[in-house]
Motif scaffolding. Structure first.
Motif, mmCIF file in Angstrom:
data_model
loop_
_atom_site.group_PDB
_atom_site.id
_atom_site.type_symbol
_atom_site.label_atom_id
_atom_site.label_comp_id
_atom_site.label_asym_id
_atom_site.label_seq_id
_atom_site.Cartn_x
_atom_site.Cartn_y
_atom_site.Cartn_z
ATOM 1 N N ALA A 1 0.828 -1.208 0.000
ATOM 2 C CA ALA A 1 0.000 0.000 0.000
ATOM 3 C C ALA A 1 0.860 1.255 0.000
ATOM 4 O O ALA A 1 1.969 1.276 0.523
ATOM 5 C CB ALA A 1 -0.907 0.005 1.232
ATOM 6 N N ALA A 2 0.303 2.312 -0.606
ATOM 7 C CA ALA A 2 0.951 3.627 -0.590
ATOM 8 C C ALA A 2 -0.107 4.672 -0.265
ATOM 9 O O ALA A 2 -1.292 4.482 -0.556
ATOM 10 C CB ALA A 2 1.606 3.924 -1.939
ATOM 11 N N TYR A 3 0.334 5.783 0.310
ATOM 12 C CA TYR A 3 -0.606 6.798 0.806
ATOM 13 C C TYR A 3 -0.195 8.192 0.328
ATOM 14 O O TYR A 3 0.592 8.872 0.989
ATOM 15 C CB TYR A 3 -0.662 6.745 2.336
ATOM 16 N N PRO A 4 -0.713 8.631 -0.815
ATOM 17 C CA PRO A 4 -0.356 9.956 -1.345
ATOM 18 C C PRO A 4 -0.611 11.093 -0.368
ATOM 19 O O PRO A 4 0.110 12.100 -0.382
ATOM 20 C CB PRO A 4 -1.257 10.085 -2.580
ATOM 21 N N GLU A 5 -1.617 10.939 0.495
ATOM 22 C CA GLU A 5 -1.944 11.995 1.459
ATOM 23 C C GLU A 5 -1.529 11.611 2.877
ATOM 24 O O GLU A 5 -2.054 12.158 3.841
ATOM 25 C CB GLU A 5 -3.431 12.332 1.357
ATOM 26 N N THR B 1 -2.167 2.767 -4.352
ATOM 27 C CA THR B 1 -2.442 3.852 -3.424
ATOM 28 C C THR B 1 -3.803 3.702 -2.761
ATOM 29 O O THR B 1 -4.715 3.069 -3.296
ATOM 30 C CB THR B 1 -2.428 5.221 -4.127
ATOM 31 N N GLN B 2 -3.901 4.312 -1.604
ATOM 32 C CA GLN B 2 -5.206 4.585 -1.026
ATOM 33 C C GLN B 2 -5.975 5.410 -2.051
ATOM 34 O O GLN B 2 -5.363 6.123 -2.858
ATOM 35 C CB GLN B 2 -5.029 5.373 0.268
ATOM 36 N N PHE B 3 -7.303 5.290 -2.066
ATOM 37 C CA PHE B 3 -8.061 6.105 -3.017
ATOM 38 C C PHE B 3 -7.822 7.585 -2.740
ATOM 39 O O PHE B 3 -7.501 7.996 -1.630
ATOM 40 C CB PHE B 3 -9.553 5.768 -2.963
ATOM 41 N N PHE B 4 -7.948 8.389 -3.762
ATOM 42 C CA PHE B 4 -7.759 9.832 -3.643
ATOM 43 C C PHE B 4 -8.619 10.504 -4.708
ATOM 44 O O PHE B 4 -9.094 9.864 -5.651
ATOM 45 C CB PHE B 4 -6.282 10.204 -3.832
ATOM 46 N N ILE C 1 0.536 2.425 -8.446
ATOM 47 C CA ILE C 1 -0.753 2.310 -9.117
ATOM 48 C C ILE C 1 -1.805 3.130 -8.377
ATOM 49 O O ILE C 1 -2.006 2.932 -7.173
ATOM 50 C CB ILE C 1 -1.209 0.838 -9.183
ATOM 51 N N PRO C 2 -2.486 4.038 -9.057
ATOM 52 C CA PRO C 2 -3.528 4.817 -8.371
ATOM 53 C C PRO C 2 -4.765 3.974 -8.076
ATOM 54 O O PRO C 2 -5.241 3.214 -8.928
ATOM 55 C CB PRO C 2 -3.850 5.933 -9.378
ATOM 56 N N GLY C 3 -5.267 4.080 -6.852
ATOM 57 C CA GLY C 3 -6.508 3.424 -6.460
ATOM 58 C C GLY C 3 -7.674 4.366 -6.713
ATOM 59 O O GLY C 3 -7.675 5.499 -6.224
ATOM 60 N N ILE C 4 -8.650 3.906 -7.479
ATOM 61 C CA ILE C 4 -9.781 4.737 -7.872
ATOM 62 C C ILE C 4 -11.057 4.241 -7.186
ATOM 63 O O ILE C 4 -11.417 3.066 -7.307
ATOM 64 C CB ILE C 4 -9.993 4.710 -9.401
ATOM 65 N N ASN D 1 -7.653 9.774 6.006
ATOM 66 C CA ASN D 1 -6.900 11.008 5.791
ATOM 67 C C ASN D 1 -6.908 11.457 4.326
ATOM 68 O O ASN D 1 -5.932 11.994 3.809
ATOM 69 C CB ASN D 1 -5.445 10.838 6.264
ATOM 70 N N VAL D 2 -8.024 11.211 3.642
ATOM 71 C CA VAL D 2 -8.149 11.573 2.226
ATOM 72 C C VAL D 2 -8.981 12.848 2.090
ATOM 73 O O VAL D 2 -10.062 12.960 2.669
ATOM 74 C CB VAL D 2 -8.809 10.429 1.425
ATOM 75 N N HIS D 3 -8.471 13.786 1.315
ATOM 76 C CA HIS D 3 -9.169 15.058 1.081
ATOM 77 C C HIS D 3 -10.141 14.927 -0.084
ATOM 78 O O HIS D 3 -9.774 14.434 -1.149
ATOM 79 C CB HIS D 3 -8.153 16.156 0.777
ATOM 80 N N ILE D 4 -11.390 15.331 0.139
ATOM 81 C CA ILE D 4 -12.368 15.397 -0.946
ATOM 82 C C ILE D 4 -12.545 16.857 -1.325
ATOM 83 O O ILE D 4 -12.992 17.662 -0.505
ATOM 84 C CB ILE D 4 -13.731 14.793 -0.535
ATOM 85 N N PRO D 5 -12.196 17.229 -2.554
ATOM 86 C CA PRO D 5 -12.335 18.631 -2.973
ATOM 87 C C PRO D 5 -13.770 19.133 -2.838
ATOM 88 O O PRO D 5 -14.730 18.376 -2.998
ATOM 89 C CB PRO D 5 -11.903 18.595 -4.445
ATOM 90 N N LYS D 6 -13.899 20.427 -2.541
ATOM 91 C CA LYS D 6 -15.230 21.017 -2.341
ATOM 92 C C LYS D 6 -16.113 20.884 -3.572
ATOM 93 O O LYS D 6 -17.333 20.734 -3.462
ATOM 94 C CB LYS D 6 -15.086 22.486 -1.949
#
Length: 295
Positions: free
Chosen positions: A149-153, A181-184, A207-210, A227-232
């Protein structure tokens, strides 16, 4: 309603770039807890199998009962499909000998790929073993293809971003082939993270997790935990749609499609979809992206 949904996908097909020639996909599922959930899982699997994913992963339960269920569903998928199955395996509340036995059993079933997750950081419920140790143990048992696993955020329990990155490098150095990655939802966070991986000497694929969103409140709950940010702007897209599941799906598909398109332009060729045991959004996204060829 079905006609409306299909017309929406056709219109997207006419306007989006076909990137199927350079896209690989994989899917994540979780073990069902009820017969109804098991039926849904198999319906989803059967729908997605024709997309020829590079592999499908199955998450690991938090207790012995759920873990037994995980092993059972993995064996059923191996027995009844031609899919490459990559079980999740964690080192929480499991001894080294138990982990070796599980790994040997998987190898005997023909399972050569394992997703080694969790246990990266100390907590009161885990033994003193980390994901890097798990990767090393698996490679000692057999020549497993190991994904981590990887965590971009940044992992919620990491001391800081640099420590998290160093930990990822340790897992790769121990023999992991790639990271998912964790989803982002913030493309820039992934791209910055990928650059930082290169700067520290990580040459494995990230690999990006979608996560396609069909239920914003559920996605928000997952994001807060991880700890994932969801854009407004994404939040705004789903406002007022609590009683409108079809429109939520259309928006969720659009968001995921645009993410994959943007990432593809940045040289990303591999995508891992968190299906939540549902096939509709993931199938639609792959159709629009040209992964599913017209007959």
């Amino acid at each position: 309603m079905k006609y409306h949904y299909n017309n929406y996908l056709d219109s997207l097909n006419n306007n989006l770039l076909d990137i199927s020639h350079k896209v690989d996909i994989s899917f994540e599922f979780f073990p069902p807890k009820t017969e109804e959930m098991k039926t849904q899982l198999w319906e989803s699997l059967n729908k997605l199998v024709p997309l020829n994913p590079s592999f499908v992963s199955v998450t690991y339960g938090a207790n012995n009962g759920e873990r037994a269920n995980t092993h059972k569903i993995i064996e059923e998928i191996v027995r009844n499909t031609d899919l490459i199955v990559a079980p999740h395996l964690t080192c929480i509340d499991t001894s080294r000998n138990q982990l070796r036995d599980i790994a040997k059993n998987y190898w005997s079933l023909g399972i050569k790929h394992i997703v080694a997750l969790r246990g990266d950081y100390e907590n009161t419920n885990s033994i003193m073993m980390y994901a890097a140790d798990l990767v090393q143990l698996l490679k000692e048992v057999a020549d497993f293809d190991v994904t981590v696993a990887a965590y971009p955020e940044v992992h919620p329990e990491a001391k800081n971003a640099q420590a998290d990155l160093v930990n990822l490098k340790k897992k790769i150095d121990m023999g992991a082939s790639r990271a998912i990655t964790q989803f982002f939802f913030d493309i820039d966070s992934y791209l910055r993270f990928r650059d930082r991986c290169v700067s520290i000497g990580i040459d494995a694929e990230i690999i990006p997790g979608i996560l396609p969103i069909s239920n914003y409140n559920q996605a928000y709950k997952f994001a807060k935990m991880t700890n994932v940010h969801i854009p407004k702007w994404i939040k705004k897209q789903f406002e007022g749609l609590e009683e409108d599941p079809l429109t939520r799906k259309l928006i969720g598909a659009s968001v995921a499609i645009e993410m994959v398109k943007s990432l593809s332009k940045e040289g990303v060729n591999n995508f891992h979809f968190y299906t939540l045991n549902r096939s509709d959004l993931t199938f639609a996204i792959c159709k629009v992206l040209g992964v599913i060829k017209a007959s």
